[in-house]
Scaffold this active site. Structure first.
Site, PDB file in Angstrom:
ATOM      1  N   PRO A  82       0.824  -1.204   0.000  1.00  0.00           N
ATOM      2  CA  PRO A  82       0.000   0.000   0.000  1.00  0.00           C
ATOM      3  C   PRO A  82       0.864   1.261   0.000  1.00  0.00           C
ATOM      4  CG  PRO A  82      -0.813  -1.555   1.608  1.00  0.00           C
ATOM      5  CD  PRO A  82       0.521  -2.058   1.142  1.00  0.00           C
ATOM      6  N   GLU A  83       0.724   2.063  -1.038  1.00  0.00           N
ATOM      7  CA  GLU A  83       1.414   3.344  -1.132  1.00  0.00           C
ATOM      8  C   GLU A  83       0.359   4.445  -0.974  1.00  0.00           C
ATOM      9  OE1 GLU A  83       4.016   3.442  -4.569  1.00  0.00           O
ATOM     10  OE2 GLU A  83       4.131   1.270  -4.613  1.00  0.00           O
ATOM     11  N   LYS A 113       1.825   7.348   4.251  1.00  0.00           N
ATOM     12  CA  LYS A 113       1.151   6.044   4.172  1.00  0.00           C
ATOM     13  C   LYS A 113       0.509   5.665   5.502  1.00  0.00           C
ATOM     14  CE  LYS A 113       4.757   4.694   0.884  1.00  0.00           C
ATOM     15  NZ  LYS A 113       5.962   3.862   0.660  1.00  0.00           N
ATOM     16  N   ARG A 151      15.245  -3.002  -4.600  1.00  0.00           N
ATOM     17  CA  ARG A 151      13.885  -3.430  -4.955  1.00  0.00           C
ATOM     18  C   ARG A 151      13.819  -3.921  -6.392  1.00  0.00           C
ATOM     19  NH1 ARG A 151      10.934  -0.135  -1.503  1.00  0.00           N
ATOM     20  NH2 ARG A 151      12.220   0.112   0.329  1.00  0.00           N
TER      21      ARG A 151
END
Length: 288
Positions: free
Chosen positions: A2-3, A58, A277
């Site tokens: 979730p961003e 966030k 990432r």
DNA sequence: CACTTGACCTGTCCGC
DNA sequence: TGCGGACAGGTCAAGT
């Protein structure tokens, strides 16, 4: 996962669904997911009603009538899902990604007086929910260090570029992911906005021109606003406050599209590791 | 101080 | 079918 767009989608859903509801009971499992004492829960949550649902970066804040706030970070696999009278009120049942709740990932259950329940689920237990006085929330270390909201109307491309000067010698992707530079950017929207601005994620910040910062600023806002419009991205298990998927992944240009073609030039999208990432680029549109 | 890496977790997928 | 290992990614602590 979730961003900013996913957390904002959850915020909007909860804002619509739970304001005014009164808490009858709270249960939770580990101190890791919910570190407060049962005494505090009894004193400041049970019997309280929800007065507002806010977001910063966030992080979600569920304000209570006791002037206490439930502060929530979903990290990668967190979900906040309301089950009750409105759950199946809109959308198609096939959109739903959650089965009957609670399940093995449920960390906190809030029972409201009207019979509905708010579940905080988190498969990987990285997320947390903390109770604290509302006026102490701005003094959390995270809140004091986090950068500006990129979608605020008064946030300019000049301010955007200026935020990066502190991270001159790192890669642009690592800087974008740094929450103290800009709030709310995660792996999906970092890759998507860098593709839109034709910037290779491993470019060092000090090599990015003013025109490129302007372009990146514009692309980041376009991508995040589109993602909010589509209800966020469901890559693994993100769902909104009604347990439903977001559809931004149908519109993604590079993220998780390795082996497919670049919508801009037709070259094959590749994946590699950058800033620790998984990173997706078009090797023709984005060069070092 | 700037920057990088590993830890925190669990579930899924891939190769053998 | 089972089994080990890589991978997923937000943030912080600890390292250089």
């Amino acid at each position: 996962m979730p961003e900013l767009p996913e957390v904002e989608t959850v915020r909007r859903g909860l804002h619509r669904l739970i304001i005014g509801r009164s808490v009858a009971r709270v249960s939770h499992d580990t101190p890791k997911s919910f570190p407060n004492s049962p005494q505090d829960v009894h004193s400041f949550v049970v019997g309280a009603s929800v007065t507002d649902v806010r977001r910063r970066a966030k992080v979600l804040m569920i304000d209570l009538s006791t002037l206490y706030t439930l502060v929530v970070h979903l990290k990668m696999t967190g979900q906040l899902v309301l089950v009750g009278q409105t759950r199946f009120g809109a959308g198609h049942p096939n959109d739903s990604l959650v089965g009957s709740l609670p399940d093995k990932s449920t960390r906190v259950t809030i029972d409201f007086v009207d019979g509905s329940q708010l579940y905080f689920n988190d498969q990987r237990k990285f997320g947390w929910m903390k109770l604290m006085p509302t006026d102490e929330v701005p003094h959390m270390t995270f809140m004091k260090k986090v950068g500006p909201e990129p979608l605020e109307a008064d946030f300019t491309s000049w301010q955007f570029a200026a935020r990066f000067t502190r991270r001159a010698k790192t890669s642009i992707k690592a800087a974008l992911l740094d929450q103290t530079v800009i709030a709310g950017v995660g792996n999906i929207y970092a890759d998507e906005s860098l593709w839109g601005a034709h910037i290779h994620p491993k470019r060092l910040v000090h090599t990015i021109t003013a025109a490129e910062f302007q372009h990146l600023y514009t692309e980041l806002r376009i991508v995040m606003n589109l993602a909010i419009d589509k209800g966020g991205s469901t890559n693994q298990n993100y769902v909104n406050a009604e347990g439903k998927r977001g559809s931004y992944m149908d519109f993604a240009r590079v993220f998780r599209r390795e082996g497919l073609t670049c919508p801009h030039c037709g070259a094959e999208i590749i994946k590699f590791k950058a800033a620790g990432r998984g990173t997706h680029i078009c090797p023709v549109c984005q060069v070092v």
